[in-house]
Design a protein around this motif. Structure first.
Motif, short mmCIF file in Angstrom:
data_model
loop_
_atom_site.label_atom_id
_atom_site.label_comp_id
_atom_site.label_asym_id
_atom_site.label_seq_id
_atom_site.Cartn_x
_atom_site.Cartn_y
_atom_site.Cartn_z
N ARG A 5 0.83 -1.20 0.00
CA ARG A 5 0.00 0.00 0.00
C ARG A 5 0.86 1.25 0.00
NH1 ARG A 5 -3.77 0.84 5.06
NH2 ARG A 5 -1.74 1.42 5.92
N ALA A 6 1.94 1.25 0.77
CA ALA A 6 2.83 2.41 0.81
C ALA A 6 3.44 2.69 -0.56
CB ALA A 6 3.92 2.20 1.85
N ALA A 7 3.79 1.63 -1.28
CA ALA A 7 4.35 1.81 -2.62
C ALA A 7 3.31 2.37 -3.59
CB ALA A 7 4.88 0.48 -3.14
N LEU A 8 2.05 1.99 -3.39
CA LEU A 8 0.99 2.47 -4.27
C LEU A 8 0.66 3.94 -4.05
CD1 LEU A 8 -1.50 -0.55 -4.12
CD2 LEU A 8 -0.17 0.16 -6.10
N VAL A 9 0.81 4.42 -2.81
CA VAL A 9 0.39 5.79 -2.51
C VAL A 9 1.57 6.75 -2.39
CG1 VAL A 9 -1.70 5.00 -1.34
CG2 VAL A 9 0.35 5.44 0.02
N ASP A 10 2.77 6.32 -2.76
CA ASP A 10 3.87 7.28 -2.68
C ASP A 10 3.71 8.32 -3.79
OD1 ASP A 10 4.86 6.18 -5.04
OD2 ASP A 10 6.59 5.23 -4.10
N GLU A 11 4.50 9.37 -3.69
CA GLU A 11 4.33 10.51 -4.58
C GLU A 11 4.56 10.14 -6.04
OE1 GLU A 11 6.82 14.36 -4.45
OE2 GLU A 11 5.16 14.66 -3.04
N ALA A 12 5.49 9.21 -6.27
CA ALA A 12 5.79 8.80 -7.65
C ALA A 12 4.58 8.11 -8.28
CB ALA A 12 7.00 7.88 -7.67
N SER A 13 3.95 7.19 -7.55
CA SER A 13 2.79 6.47 -8.09
C SER A 13 1.60 7.39 -8.31
CB SER A 13 2.39 5.33 -7.14
OG SER A 13 3.42 4.37 -7.04
N LEU A 14 1.31 8.23 -7.31
CA LEU A 14 0.17 9.14 -7.43
C LEU A 14 0.41 10.18 -8.52
CD1 LEU A 14 -0.93 9.78 -3.74
CD2 LEU A 14 -1.67 8.01 -5.33
N GLY A 15 1.64 10.66 -8.63
CA GLY A 15 1.94 11.62 -9.68
C GLY A 15 1.78 11.02 -11.06
N LYS A 16 2.16 9.75 -11.20
CA LYS A 16 2.02 9.06 -12.50
C LYS A 16 0.55 8.93 -12.86
CE LYS A 16 3.37 4.75 -14.82
NZ LYS A 16 2.04 4.26 -15.17
N ILE A 17 -0.27 8.54 -11.89
CA ILE A 17 -1.70 8.39 -12.15
C ILE A 17 -2.33 9.73 -12.48
CG2 ILE A 17 -3.90 7.92 -10.99
CD1 ILE A 17 -2.53 5.55 -9.65
N ALA A 18 -1.94 10.77 -11.75
CA ALA A 18 -2.46 12.11 -12.03
C ALA A 18 -2.09 12.57 -13.43
CB ALA A 18 -1.95 13.10 -10.99
N SER A 19 -0.88 12.23 -13.88
CA SER A 19 -0.46 12.59 -15.23
C SER A 19 -1.29 11.84 -16.27
CB SER A 19 1.02 12.27 -15.43
OG SER A 19 1.83 13.08 -14.61
N GLU A 20 -1.59 10.57 -15.99
CA GLU A 20 -2.41 9.79 -16.91
C GLU A 20 -3.81 10.39 -17.04
OE1 GLU A 20 -2.21 5.91 -15.25
OE2 GLU A 20 -0.19 5.50 -16.02
N LEU A 21 -4.31 10.95 -15.94
CA LEU A 21 -5.62 11.61 -15.97
C LEU A 21 -5.54 13.02 -16.55
CD1 LEU A 21 -6.97 10.54 -12.46
CD2 LEU A 21 -7.78 9.70 -14.68
N ASP A 22 -4.31 13.49 -16.78
CA ASP A 22 -4.06 14.83 -17.30
C ASP A 22 -4.60 15.91 -16.36
OD1 ASP A 22 -2.87 16.49 -19.09
OD2 ASP A 22 -4.39 16.33 -20.66
N LEU A 23 -4.36 15.71 -15.06
CA LEU A 23 -4.82 16.71 -14.09
C LEU A 23 -4.05 18.02 -14.21
CD1 LEU A 23 -5.42 14.68 -10.79
CD2 LEU A 23 -6.95 15.07 -12.72
N GLY A 24 -2.80 17.94 -14.67
CA GLY A 24 -1.97 19.14 -14.73
C GLY A 24 -2.59 20.25 -15.55
N GLN A 25 -3.19 19.90 -16.68
CA GLN A 25 -3.75 20.94 -17.55
C GLN A 25 -4.94 21.64 -16.91
OE1 GLN A 25 -6.13 20.11 -20.83
NE2 GLN A 25 -6.96 18.16 -20.11
N ALA A 26 -5.59 20.99 -15.94
CA ALA A 26 -6.81 21.55 -15.34
C ALA A 26 -6.55 22.24 -14.01
CB ALA A 26 -7.84 20.44 -15.15
N LEU A 27 -5.32 22.18 -13.49
CA LEU A 27 -5.03 22.81 -12.20
C LEU A 27 -5.22 24.32 -12.27
CD1 LEU A 27 -1.78 20.97 -11.02
CD2 LEU A 27 -4.09 20.70 -10.10
N ARG A 28 -5.76 24.88 -11.20
CA ARG A 28 -5.85 26.34 -11.06
C ARG A 28 -4.71 26.77 -10.16
NH1 ARG A 28 -11.62 28.85 -10.21
NH2 ARG A 28 -11.52 27.86 -8.16
#
Length: 232
Positions: free
Chosen positions: A79-102
């Motif tokens: 679980r710790a490996a799944l929720v570390d910053e690298a994993s969450l950042g990768k998932i966020a990039s796949e969702l393309d959250l960066g383009q929608a950030l305010r």
């Protein structure tokens, strides 16, 4: 489909497979504190706090079902490996959250849309928004869809952490042991970010960022391990 291309929020909803009833929650999840400092409103920190707990709960449930014979320590490590910053950042990039950030102007100019820490925080906030808007079932579906591919990773399930992998690989390839050095600590007390460098001898092999020094060391070890494997 064309609307989705022009509306970042619809694009995120499409990738999640979920349409928000309360769009305000989605907007809040994507609002960084630097934007609020300039324009007012509410940032995503309270949703990030809640999303962290929702994610831990859903992943714990998922791991119990998938690994019924695993012991507590192994489940905690996965679980710790799944929720570390690298994993969450990768998932966020796949969702393309960066383009929608305010973001505030300074954070925008500083490349905030690509910062892994901001993306990881936004994903946790997004999960909280999803839970508050639609309840447990859609949140569970999204978590299972996004994290199941990570669970197939041999490195994740091997029972060994990145620092152990790096230590053995470094000894084999270089005849040296890695040395970790804290580079900097940034952020307020409730949301610190640690940056750690890892060296073999005098050579910088990788840099990692995390919410704790230990997490940053793991992140740095992963970067160095990949570099070493490439050299080997």
């Amino acid at each position: 489909m064309s609307d989705m291309l022009h509306d970042p929020l619809e694009g995120i909803e499409g990738r999640l497979g979920y349409r928000f009833s309360d769009r305000g929650l989605l907007v809040e999840a994507l609002t960084h504190r630097t934007y609020v400092n300039e324009a007012g409103g509410r940032d995503n920190q309270r949703l990030e706090f809640f999303g962290d707990a929702v994610l831990d709960f859903l992943l714990s449930d998922m791991l119990l079902v998938r690994f019924p014979d695993s012991r507590e320590g192994e489940l905690t490590r996965i679980r710790a490996a799944l929720v570390d910053e690298a994993s969450l950042g990768k998932i966020a990039s796949e969702l393309d959250l960066g383009q929608a950030l305010r973001l505030g102007r300074g954070e925008e100019k500083g490349g905030g849309r690509q910062k892994r820490s901001l993306l990881a925080d936004a994903f946790e906030a997004l999960l909280a928004a999803l839970y508050l808007d639609g309840g447990l079932d859609p949140a569970r579906r999204v978590v299972e869809a996004l994290f199941a591919p990570l669970l197939s990773s041999r490195d994740l399930l091997s029972g060994r952490d990145a620092k152990t992998e790096l230590q053995e690989t470094a000894r084999l390839f270089k005849g040296e042991l890695p040395r970790y050095q804290l580079k900097q600590v940034t952020g307020p007390d409730h949301d610190k970010r640690f940056t750690v460098e890892v060296y073999l001898g005098e050579e910088l092999m990788g840099e990692g960022v995390g919410r704790t020094k230990k997490e940053a060391e793991q992140d740095a070890a992963r970067a160095a391990f990949l570099l070493l494997k490439g050299e080997g």
